[in-house]
Enzyme design. Structure first.
Site, short mmCIF file in Angstrom:
data_model
loop_
_atom_site.label_atom_id
_atom_site.label_comp_id
_atom_site.label_asym_id
_atom_site.label_seq_id
_atom_site.Cartn_x
_atom_site.Cartn_y
_atom_site.Cartn_z
CB CYS A 1 46.45 78.79 -11.23
SG CYS A 1 48.25 78.81 -11.45
CB CYS B 1 48.18 75.78 -10.15
SG CYS B 1 48.51 77.42 -9.47
#
Length: 319
Positions: A61, A64
């Site tokens: 991600c 993230c």
């Protein structure tokens, strides 16, 4: 006080070590990874002490990776007002599935074991600060009252024999206030309760003079002294035998009182000294009363044994 010269940074129970080391290391206790198995302990239980932010993320991600350094920085700067717990949803999909997490990064705040708020996406640093203020209160708001409440709760846990949880609370206080005398004394008292007398002595001996003179720290030092003195008296059964032969053997009774105090039998310890006072106030220049007062100094004015013994002492002195 840092990890290299901190006498209580070595192991003293897994939970307590984490808390104490968090006080010694910069931000070390504020951010951690968790698993499905540890989620209840790391998030639900911990959130009863302070808010816990759970960061649901995955290695693939991109947002993230943007959020991680920012939220860790803000949480570490909050100095214990909140904790950050990170859960890799690829390795541990059960919890995010139960919570309905469908998009990451997602951050959920837990308070008192329940989710209370959250946000999604790689939000700016300022927005993260606002979020922390929302769930934990503005920085500095009622800090002294919060610390006092945490100390009271930790001391109650310690009095109930719950050493690990008491150590968690004392350690949490030290994360935000590394030189708090009550929390330092509390850590020492936990060590004493666990039988780690040498480590407690080392901790107390290494405190700065201005902290060492604080009443709670002095009480811990005196408690150590009393325990170490009582250990010199040998088998209490021998003292009990002497008293069975001669109930007015006051020297043996004082020694037995000190042994019972070291064992935690405070009411019995007080009763032995009160017996001597009833029989002979002049013994050892009123030594039984002076010893009882020394016990009070260590037990504290609110301890049930102190309150009960004070009532009996007043009846003796003022009857």
């Amino acid at each position: 006080m840092n990890g290299s010269n901190n006498p209580y940074s070595a192991s003293f129970g897994n939970q307590m070590t984490a808390s104490v080391n968090g006080a010694a290391a910069s931000g070390g206790g504020h951010v951690k990874d968790t698993t499905t198995a540890a989620f209840s302990r790391d998030v639900l239980e911990e959130s009863r002490r302070q808010p816990v932010l759970v960061d649901f993320w995955a290695p693939w991600c991109g947002p993230c990776k943007q959020l991680t350094p920012v939220i860790e920085k803000v949480v570490n700067e909050a100095q214990g007002r909140v904790k950050l717990v990170k859960l890799n949803i690829d390795d541990h999909p059960a919890i995010p599935g139960q919570l309905g997490i469908q998009s990451i990064p997602a951050v959920i705040a837990f308070v008192n074991g329940r989710p209370v708020d959250g946000f999604m996406g790689a939000v700016p640093e300022g927005q993260i600060r606002q979020f922390i203020d929302k769930v934990a209160g503005p920085a500095g708001a009622d800090a002294a009252a919060e610390i006092a409440a945490m100390l009271e709760q930790a001391e109650a846990l310690l009095a109930a024999g719950n050493i690990d949880d008491a150590g968690q609370f004392f350690g949490a206080i030290l994360q935000g206030d590394p030189e708090n005398p009550g929390a330092l004394a509390g850590i020492a008292q936990c060590m004493i309760a666990a039988g780690e007398l040498a480590r407690a002595r080392e901790l107390l001996a290494g405190l700065p003079p201005e902290i060492a003179k604080e009443q709670k720290v002095q009480a811990a030092v005196k408690k150590l002294d009393q325990i170490e003195e009582a250990r010199k008296f040998g088998d209490p059964a021998a003292l009990e035998h002497e008293l069975a032969l001669n109930p007015d053997h006051h020297e043996a009774r004082v020694k037995l009182a000190k042994v019972r105090n070291a064992e935690g039998a405070r009411d019995e310890a007080a009763d032995h000294l009160l017996y001597i006072m009833r029989k002979d106030r002049s013994y050892d220049d009123d030594g039984a009363r002076r010893q009882l007062l020394a016990f009070f100094d260590v037990w504290g004015p609110k301890d049930p044994a102190t309150l009960a013994a004070r009532r009996k002492l007043s009846s003796l002195l003022f009857a």
